[in-house]
Design an enzyme around this catalytic site. Structure first.
Site, PDB file in Angstrom:
ATOM      1  N   CYS B 131     -81.479  49.828 -16.246  1.00 39.21           N
ATOM      2  CA  CYS B 131     -82.458  48.998 -17.239  1.00 39.21           C
ATOM      3  C   CYS B 131     -81.064  48.099 -18.241  1.00 39.21           C
ATOM      4  O   CYS B 131     -80.326  48.910 -18.838  1.00 39.21           O
ATOM      5  CB  CYS B 131     -83.772  49.122 -17.702  1.00 39.21           C
ATOM      6  SG  CYS B 131     -84.201  50.620 -16.807  1.00 39.21           S
ATOM      7  N   GLY B 244     -78.151  56.212  -1.144  1.00 36.91           N
ATOM      8  CA  GLY B 244     -77.898  54.517  -0.984  1.00 36.91           C
ATOM      9  C   GLY B 244     -77.210  54.402   0.617  1.00 36.91           C
ATOM     10  O   GLY B 244     -76.484  55.451   1.409  1.00 36.91           O
TER      11      GLY B 244
END
Ligand SMILES: Cc1cc2nc3c(=O)[nH]c(=O)nc-3n(C[C@H](O)[C@H](O)[C@H](O)COP(=O)(O)OP(=O)(O)OC[C@H]3O[C@@H](n4cnc5c(N)ncnc54)[C@H](O)[C@@H]3O)c2cc1C
Ligand SMILES: Cc1cc2nc3c(=O)[nH]c(=O)nc-3n(C[C@H](O)[C@H](O)[C@H](O)COP(=O)(O)OP(=O)(O)OC[C@H]3O[C@@H](n4cnc5c(N)ncnc54)[C@H](O)[C@@H]3O)c2cc1C
Ligand SMILES: Cc1cc2nc3c(=O)[nH]c(=O)nc-3n(C[C@H](O)[C@H](O)[C@H](O)COP(=O)(O)O)c2cc1C
Ligand SMILES: Cc1cc2nc3c(=O)[nH]c(=O)nc-3n(C[C@H](O)[C@H](O)[C@H](O)COP(=O)(O)O)c2cc1C
Ligand code: FES
Ligand code: FES
Lengths: 262, 303, 303, 262
Positions: B131, B244
């Protein structure tokens, strides 16, 4: 309401063209067929898992006949094209039934308004209303660009009054399907599915008449079950924080019109 | 007696190395028709912030080749609502729950750790440092080693739970960030978060995501994720959790062999909602068939 | 009169914005049964170094989901052999030829520019800065803005040709590198080179590439490439050439709309060797049908 | 030698199992059939372009009959599985013919040594030798793990002497196919395709007898036409710079054994 879903390997029973760009696929899928309610949808894997396209495709449940589901779909891209190429006895993975369906209102008159492929969830709904309220009146207002696009309307009959509008006047009323609502009066619940401008128009008319109005929305989806938060649609009114959006897959796809458009 | 699938992450012992990735598994309950969450190594719930966040306007997702872009915008009800309405449900699930946290400032992260500390239902914290740091002009915490370390320290200072720091792949050298958070006391690192991507609708000439850019996930990113897991596993002495594009047992094995001691399943949950528990079984079968322990497998790549 | 597809890159005018990407189109001649290279905007030949390079041991390529990893290792015959044996052939092809160059030091790049300067067959130079700087301990030129700028200046100092600097995507902020090379005098930037990835063979527990890691290309990376092209197009005032997973006309249009004024086709040449010239025709048809000029399209994304 | 290639949309004429895990596919592909020479290969798109798997798959040309190519392939992964699922009249994109094939040597005796699926390119070769040198002797040494694996050997007859070796002794010689070479003498050219250890063994025996020996190699490929440099294989001897490797797709797949193994 407890929502129960499963992943089922459906077997294609029929996959036939209903007009130039749309098909109806009948799939043997007994577990999902047993649980499905009108307005719910399924997420279909158009390719073998792990192959392109990656994500499942959301499609409304058009009809349930015994152990079979029917999907009515328009070929628009890679996923639906793969579906169109499927043959009888091919199998495909189906996740469903998903979402909150239509709530059959206690009304004298049920008015179903479908635009184009938006007619898909309305057949299952019409049949359920007929069963639940045999004495109520059901009208289908079906809109299309031309008569070539009028899908499967004969399946609604008998028992459902059908009014048609086409953009080019090739069948029925020459104009928008919303204009057919002018002929409707009384204690009405409207159920609509189709392009957003059409549904907004329908909702505005319903509000004017103080009819109930349920709209079936679309949104791009990844999970179809409330986990990814991808299918958000903004609610009407001012809402703070996490309540600003509803999620089409879980809170919908059917919403009270007033919840979405003020 | 079955094969031992347990793995140790900090002070936390997981039943097995299969976890679900934050943001792709809701709060577990959504998947209850498909997965008994108690069977999984752990579930990582959707990222929680101090105050509720509405998330980004739609469209929020778009499909790409072998992947998808998302710009959910970290929608969540805030820590308060999480504790009130999700914790009781999570208690019922009987799962090992790891809470993914995110903030705009170091203080946010510390506050979240402090609030989660008394909850026995929370087994660990995963710190999402992808973030942007609002106070530092929006540079992501995850791209500057010192900032990543500060966030890690702040969380560790307020938590006795296992703290996993989740790394962003959008950096020049992920091992530098991994080392920084390891030195700052992280019990483990998890990687990768999404790669930043974009898609444009040619007809309207608008980005397909209202947020313009979004995070790329799915099989498309697996080679990048595997490379980074391999590099980080060499660079740090704390456990590495691989994430992933993991879809199949073969993918799980690749990450373990590369040096991950656990993995998280993300986008694959959308395609097959039962995939995480299927992978637990698959891994168990593989180890049995190959008469091989988990420890033999982890980091066994021969270069 | 047909539609005008020409684009200006530095002092170079290309017939059209469709180029082929270095390392994926050989030296043009390999594709002569399928493509008339004179029809393309330009061909970018395989990277050339000062001295010959053997390249990496095999296996050098492995397929991944919607992509492939390569670790060719910059195999090439060196500048001398290029001039002696490839230039005469390239003259015959009548194509606009851009030579991709690579080096271990700033001096290497300068030397290559100097050697190419007198050749009329060479229309431009593409500087591959993804290579490690041997003198600086192997950190890639493309990841440190000052180093990227120094390479750019060295090439510009020795060349009057159009100089395109090809950027690596394996960085935290590609706009920083793009600005550095633009300020150093680059006439254009091209992006992206491959993402670094890895794959492991589970049975042998060895990396599938002998070089362990390799470069990921193909449709899988398109969203990342498009995002970077969009960001760089906002950040610099020189032309941007888009590369990464471009396969279809739709892909070409996305990159142009995002701000690229030309594109390079890479991995797609392997799947359909005629794709580059098909895309020239496709673009021409699109612009005709939509009564739209190339200038209207480029950078027209509305956010 | 001018190598000419094209991309052609081939049409499947037949696609039938030859043993548990291998099939023979006959494809109408007149342009490639007209250009093909023994030992060359094609790159086949196993899926619609742009879909998974991304890359084409290299397969040897097993036979050419009029306008048709035959491919003999073993199902080992995603690509070959998709091929196995193709039906008559399906079409698929084929790039070829590619590479340098076998050079038919001026010899009295031609000895073809195939291991497993490595037999694929040898049928086309045997037929070409028969045509070019009707009076020469041709022997096929075919090796397999068991008799179930012995592929299409009857297609070589008549005109080719066939000797068989199986690992389990279920047919022919019980042992390695290389051991059959003990029976061969005279003015021999050996052509071999199969697992690398087998080909190395064959090459060593050939060198001892001073026979000519041509080996057909495999390597992972992206382009198949010399552009990507992905299919490199190290040459024997010490070579500097860019000459350290040869490229299977362009310099091969057939090489003189001595060029690869010292
Ligand atoms: C709840 C729900 C019910 C639906 N019911 C039907 C139905 O009964 N019949 C029917 O023909 N269509 C229906 N749709 C629309 C249908 O999902 C899309 O047409 C379909 O996903 C297109 O996939 P594609 O691969 O062919 O197209 P592509 O354009 O290639 O799809 C690309 C991506 O965009 C998504 N997408 C594209 N169009 C839509 C859309 N209109 N809504 C949501 N996602 C979209 C796809 O799911 C996919 O992820 C419904 C959508 C939703 C959300
Ligand atoms: C010149 C040449 C000729 C060949 N001729 C034949 C033949 O006639 N019959 C036959 O059955 N096989 C032949 N092969 C091997 C064949 O190419 C592979 O078996 C096939 O590519 C496997 O693809 P897949 O998707 O089924 O397997 P996967 O394992 O899923 O393939 C993954 C990737 O690895 C590559 N690959 C896997 N195995 C090989 C291999 N042995 N050689 C090269 N690449 C490989 C694939 O092309 C693909 O890129 C030949 C290979 C070469 C190089
Ligand atoms: C829809 C979606 C939402 C996500 N939300 C979060 C989140 O809240 N916090 C977080 O750390 N990662 C989040 N992620 C990233 C995933 O946890 C994971 O790191 C990433 O998707 C890569 O794994 P995959 O390829 O298996 O999906 C999200 C991913 C997706 C697809
Ligand atoms: C086999 C192969 C070889 C490459 N060789 C080079 C090279 O020599 N120099 C260079 O700058 N880029 C090289 N590249 C990178 C491509 O030019 C391109 O930037 C990258 O492949 C992304 O584009 P794509 O996805 O369209 O392939 C190579 C790529 C591949 C696949
Ligand atoms: S599609 Fe995932 S939450 Fe609705
Ligand atoms: S496969 Fe590309 S050079 Fe051989």
């Amino acid at each position: 309401m407890v929502v129960v879903q499963c992943v089922e390997q459906g077997v294609v029973q029929r996959n036939s063209q209903v007009n130039q760009d749309s098909l109806a696929m009948v799939i043997l899928s007994p577990r999902i067929a047993a649980m499905a309610r009108p307005g719910q949808f399924v997420m279909v894997a158009c390719s073998k898992t792990g192959q392109s396209p990656l994500l499942r495709r959301p499609l409304s449940i058009h009809a349930v006949d015994g152990d079979c589901l029917t999907l009515l779909y328009r070929v628009v891209g890679q996923g639906t094209e793969l579906l169109a190429n499927m043959n009888v006895n091919n199998s495909l993975s189906i996740l469903g039934p998903l979402g909150m369906g239509f709530a059959i209102a206690e009304r004298k008159h049920h008015c179903l308004v479908g635009g184009g492929i938006g007619i898909a969830p309305l057949l299952f709904l019409a049949r359920a209303i007929r069963r639940a309220q045999p004495d109520s009146q059901i009208t289908l207002l079906a809109g299309a660009r031309s008569d070539l696009e009028l899908l499967v309307i004969e399946k609604f009959q008998p028992g459902v009054e059908v009014l048609i509008a086409t953009d080019d006047g090739s069948e029925g009323h020459h104009g928008f399907v919303t204009e057919l609502l002018a002929e409707i009066t009384g204690d009405v619940e409207v159920y609509t599915c189709g392009p957003t401008p059409m549904m907004k128009g329908v909702a505005a008319i319903a509000r004017k008449h103080s009819w109930g109005c349920q709209v079936s929305l679309e949104s791009h989806m990844a999970c179809g079950m409330g986990a990814c938060l991808g299918c958000a649609v903004e609610r009407s009114g001012v809402h703070e924080g996490a309540d600003k959006y509803v999620h089409v897959c879980k809170d919908g796809p059917v919403f009270k019109a007033g919840e979405i458009w003020a | 007696m079955g094969i031992d699938l347990s793995v140790q992450i900090g002070s936390l012992q997981l039943k097995n190395p299969i976890m679900t990735a934050s943001g792709t598994f809701g709060y577990g309950e959504e998947f209850s028709p498909f997965v008994d969450c108690a069977d999984l190594g752990a579930i990582v719930v959707k990222g929680i912030s101090v105050t509720p966040r509405p998330g980004n306007p739609p469209p929020r997702i778009v499909e790409t080749e072998a992947g998808m872009l998302n710009a959910i915008g970290l929608q969540n009800g805030g820590i308060e609502r999480f504790i009130d309405s999700k914790i009781p449900m999570l208690r019922e699930l009987d799962a090992t729950v790891i809470v993914n946290i995110l903030g705009d400032s170091v203080e946010d992260y510390a506050e979240l750790a402090r609030r989660l500390e008394p909850l026995p239902e929370v087994a660990g914290i995963e710190v999402n440092i992808s973030c942007p740091n609002v106070k530092k002009g929006g540079v992501a915490f995850g791209t500057v080693p010192e900032m990543a370390a500060r966030v890690t320290r702040a969380v560790k200072d307020h938590s006795s739970k296992t703290v996993i720091v989740k790394l962003s792949p959008n950096v020049t050298d992920i091992t530098v960030i991994a080392r920084a958070v390891a030195e700052a006391g992280a019990d483990a690192v998890s990687l990768i978060n999404t790669l930043i991507g974009m898609a444009i609708d040619v007809d309207s000439r608008r980005p397909k995501l209202a947020n313009v850019i979004g995070g790329l996930s799915g099989p498309a990113i697996k080679p990048v994720a595997l490379r980074m897991v391999y590099q980080v596993a060499q660079a740090v002495n704390i456990p590495v959790i691989g994430i992933g594009g993991i879809t199949s047992l073969n993918d799980v094995l690749e990450f373990l062999i590369a040096g991950a001691c656990a993995v998280q399943i993300g986008t694959a949950n959308f395609i097959n909602p039962a995939v995480s528990s299927e992978l637990v079984l698959g891994l168990e079968q593989y180890l049995t068939t190959h008469q091989c322990s988990l420890a033999d497998l982890i980091g066994s790549v021969r270069v």
